[in-house]
Design a protein around this motif. Structure first.
Motif, PDB file in Angstrom:
ATOM      1  N   SER A  71      21.731  37.934  51.366  1.00  0.00           N
ATOM      2  CA  SER A  71      22.994  37.792  52.113  1.00  0.00           C
ATOM      3  C   SER A  71      23.276  36.312  52.352  1.00  0.00           C
ATOM      4  O   SER A  71      22.368  35.539  52.656  1.00  0.00           O
ATOM      5  CB  SER A  71      22.920  38.519  53.463  1.00  0.00           C
ATOM      6  N   VAL A 110      30.409  34.705  46.388  1.00  0.00           N
ATOM      7  CA  VAL A 110      29.738  35.882  46.947  1.00  0.00           C
ATOM      8  C   VAL A 110      29.236  35.571  48.353  1.00  0.00           C
ATOM      9  O   VAL A 110      28.677  34.498  48.603  1.00  0.00           O
ATOM     10  CB  VAL A 110      28.561  36.299  46.039  1.00  0.00           C
ATOM     11  N   SER A 133      23.215  41.012  48.158  1.00  0.00           N
ATOM     12  CA  SER A 133      23.698  40.698  46.817  1.00  0.00           C
ATOM     13  C   SER A 133      22.600  40.913  45.783  1.00  0.00           C
ATOM     14  O   SER A 133      21.411  40.863  46.100  1.00  0.00           O
ATOM     15  CB  SER A 133      24.172  39.241  46.778  1.00  0.00           C
ATOM     16  N   LYS A 158      27.221  45.719  48.244  1.00  0.00           N
ATOM     17  CA  LYS A 158      26.636  44.574  47.533  1.00  0.00           C
ATOM     18  C   LYS A 158      27.676  43.731  46.797  1.00  0.00           C
ATOM     19  O   LYS A 158      28.691  44.236  46.316  1.00  0.00           O
ATOM     20  CB  LYS A 158      25.588  45.066  46.538  1.00  0.00           C
ATOM     21  N   ASN A 159      27.362  42.453  46.716  1.00  0.00           N
ATOM     22  CA  ASN A 159      28.125  41.483  45.909  1.00  0.00           C
ATOM     23  C   ASN A 159      29.564  41.306  46.378  1.00  0.00           C
ATOM     24  O   ASN A 159      30.408  40.821  45.610  1.00  0.00           O
ATOM     25  CB  ASN A 159      28.133  41.869  44.421  1.00  0.00           C
ATOM     26  N   ARG A 199      32.795  39.712  48.114  1.00  0.00           N
ATOM     27  CA  ARG A 199      33.239  38.329  48.316  1.00  0.00           C
ATOM     28  C   ARG A 199      34.273  38.336  49.443  1.00  0.00           C
ATOM     29  O   ARG A 199      35.418  38.761  49.240  1.00  0.00           O
ATOM     30  CB  ARG A 199      33.855  37.783  47.023  1.00  0.00           C
ATOM     31  N   ASN A 229      31.279  44.766  44.937  1.00  0.00           N
ATOM     32  CA  ASN A 229      31.978  43.789  44.078  1.00  0.00           C
ATOM     33  C   ASN A 229      33.418  43.504  44.515  1.00  0.00           C
ATOM     34  O   ASN A 229      34.171  42.862  43.784  1.00  0.00           O
ATOM     35  CB  ASN A 229      31.996  44.231  42.603  1.00  0.00           C
TER      36      ASN A 229
END
Length: 430
Positions: free
Chosen positions: A332, A368, A348, A383-384, A386, A421
């Motif tokens: 993170s 990210v 991530s 996760k991941n 932005r 994502n």
């Protein structure tokens, strides 16, 4: 335990956990900052000296396959394995899995090759720690054909479970009803003092609920699956019908157990891990550890941060931010001025180095992690993700349900879920 073969049911499409299951199978959903749901039943098996484990899946199994292959590798001198059996079409079986029992039936040809005495059937979306040796000992001591692991349960949650009645004299299950409602639910009320509860506890929890954990004698499971091809589910059809003609026993489990098949239950179970002084479930048990993939990440770096009642995975970088009652996953990245409260961040899968992050900012892209001066409350960040500068994910209108997939988020039970994502532009207010 060498005579036991474990089968973990990966579940269906995971619609109740969507959008966390949009790109992954339910057992592959990250939990507690660094684990995945599948790690719970597999670790319980390993700690119980059960080393032959199959995982049955049907949907989005790529990340689950990858995790299991990288995590569970037994020595070549052992028969142990953890192997994924994905749904497949064959000339004899052109359809996909139709239910939990049908999933096992489709692979009976493989399971029958093992010289085992019992099949241990487990679910892949529960959070608990259990020694299956005690469960199997009860099964053998009572010479049961089938044994169910059970818990007492209250009125509020009773209709979400399979409920049963038990013969007080011999502990045999005499009737079983899957998720009953109305009058049928009222008929399943029992005196749970027969399980050893006090009268006060029995009054508060007047039902006996199945945990979805079963032990079958080898020949009984094979016979039940072969003689009734139209019965596709253990809880709805196989177990209720078997209760009439077979010795079906109940095993009382008295530890922490949580079915985390919904977004709300998943969120609450994760944040409960931060409770003080002792959480209801703890990963800090040397005698029965929960295993997962070793990632060889560096220690987490905290640069002038205020962190209270939280869990932070390894490999994180936090700058001048405030973290309260939250769980942060591996890798993170949180920039200065951020406030994270009552939230679960899954982290991530990769790092962006300083040059890549600076290049993203120069181009007007969002790197990210969580950008500067952003506020996140009562949310799950997959996760991941932005998250831009000065973003407020606070559900300001207290919306309970919303689907905004194009904008990168859903709201479930008042909890904002940012998709894996997803990109949330600077200044966005959710």
């Amino acid at each position: 335990m060498k005579k036991v073969l474990a089968i973990i049911l990966g579940g269906g499409a995971g619609t109740r956990l969507y959008p966390l299951t949009k790109l992954r199978a339910k057992p592959a959903v990250p939990v507690a900052g660094k684990y995945r749901l599948i790690d719970i039943p597999v670790s319980n098996c390993i700690n119980s000296e059960i080393y032959k484990i199959y995982v049955l899946t049907q949907f989005n199994s790529a990340s689950l396959n990858r995790h299991i292959a990288r995590t569970y590798s037994f020595a070549g001198f052992s028969e142990g394995f953890v192997e994924v059996l994905a749904a497949q079409q064959t000339p004899d079986s052109p359809s996909w899995f139709q239910g939990t029992a049908d999933a096992v039936r489709k692979y009976l040809w493989l399971l029958e090759e093992w010289d085992n005495e019992e099949f241990l059937i487990l679910s892949g979306d529960h959070l608990y720690r259990m020694d299956y040796r005690q469960f199997l000992q009860r099964h053998r001591d009572t010479n049961a054909d089938i044994t169910l692991s059970v818990i007492p349960i209250d009125d509020r949650r009773a209709s979400d479970f399979g409920l049963m009645k038990i013969d007080e004299s011999n502990g045999r299950v005499v009737s079983f009803s899957e998720k009953p409602k109305g009058d049928e639910l009222a008929q399943m009320r029992v005196d749970t003092t027969i399980l050893g509860l006090t009268p006060e506890q029995a009054q508060a929890q007047p039902y006996i609920a199945s945990m979805g954990i079963y032990v079958f004698k080898r020949e009984v499971l094979i016979k039940l699956l072969k003689e009734s091809l139209e019965r596709t589910d253990f809880g709805k059809e196989i177990i209720p019908d078997a209760a009439k003609d077979y010795n079906v026993q109940a095993f009382l489990y008295d530890g922490y157990w949580e079915d985390i098949g919904t977004i709300e239950a998943f969120y609450n179970a994760n944040l409960a891990l931060t409770q003080q002084p002792l959480p209801p479930f703890s990963f800090y048990d040397e005698q029965a550890p929960i295993y997962t993939r070793p990632r060889y990440l560096p220690p987490t770096k905290l640069l002038d941060c205020n962190v209270t009642q939280s869990m932070i995975g390894e490999g994180c970088i936090l700058r001048n931010c405030r973290i309260t009652h939250s769980v942060l996953g591996v890798r993170s990245r949180i920039e200065s001025g951020c406030i994270i409260e009552d939230s679960l961040l899954m982290g991530s899968d990769f790092y962006q180095n300083s040059a890549e992050r600076q290049c993203s900012l120069t181009k007007g892209d969002i790197p990210v992690g969580i950008g500067t001066d952003s506020i996140i409350r009562r949310a799950i960040i997959d996760k991941n993700a932005r998250i831009g500068h000065d973003v407020k994910i606070i559900n300001k209108d207290n919306v309970q349900e919303a689907e905004r997939e194009k904008q990168g988020f859903y709201i479930r039970s008042g909890i904002t879920v940012i998709l894996k994502n997803a990109t949330i532009p600077d200044g966005t207010v959710i």
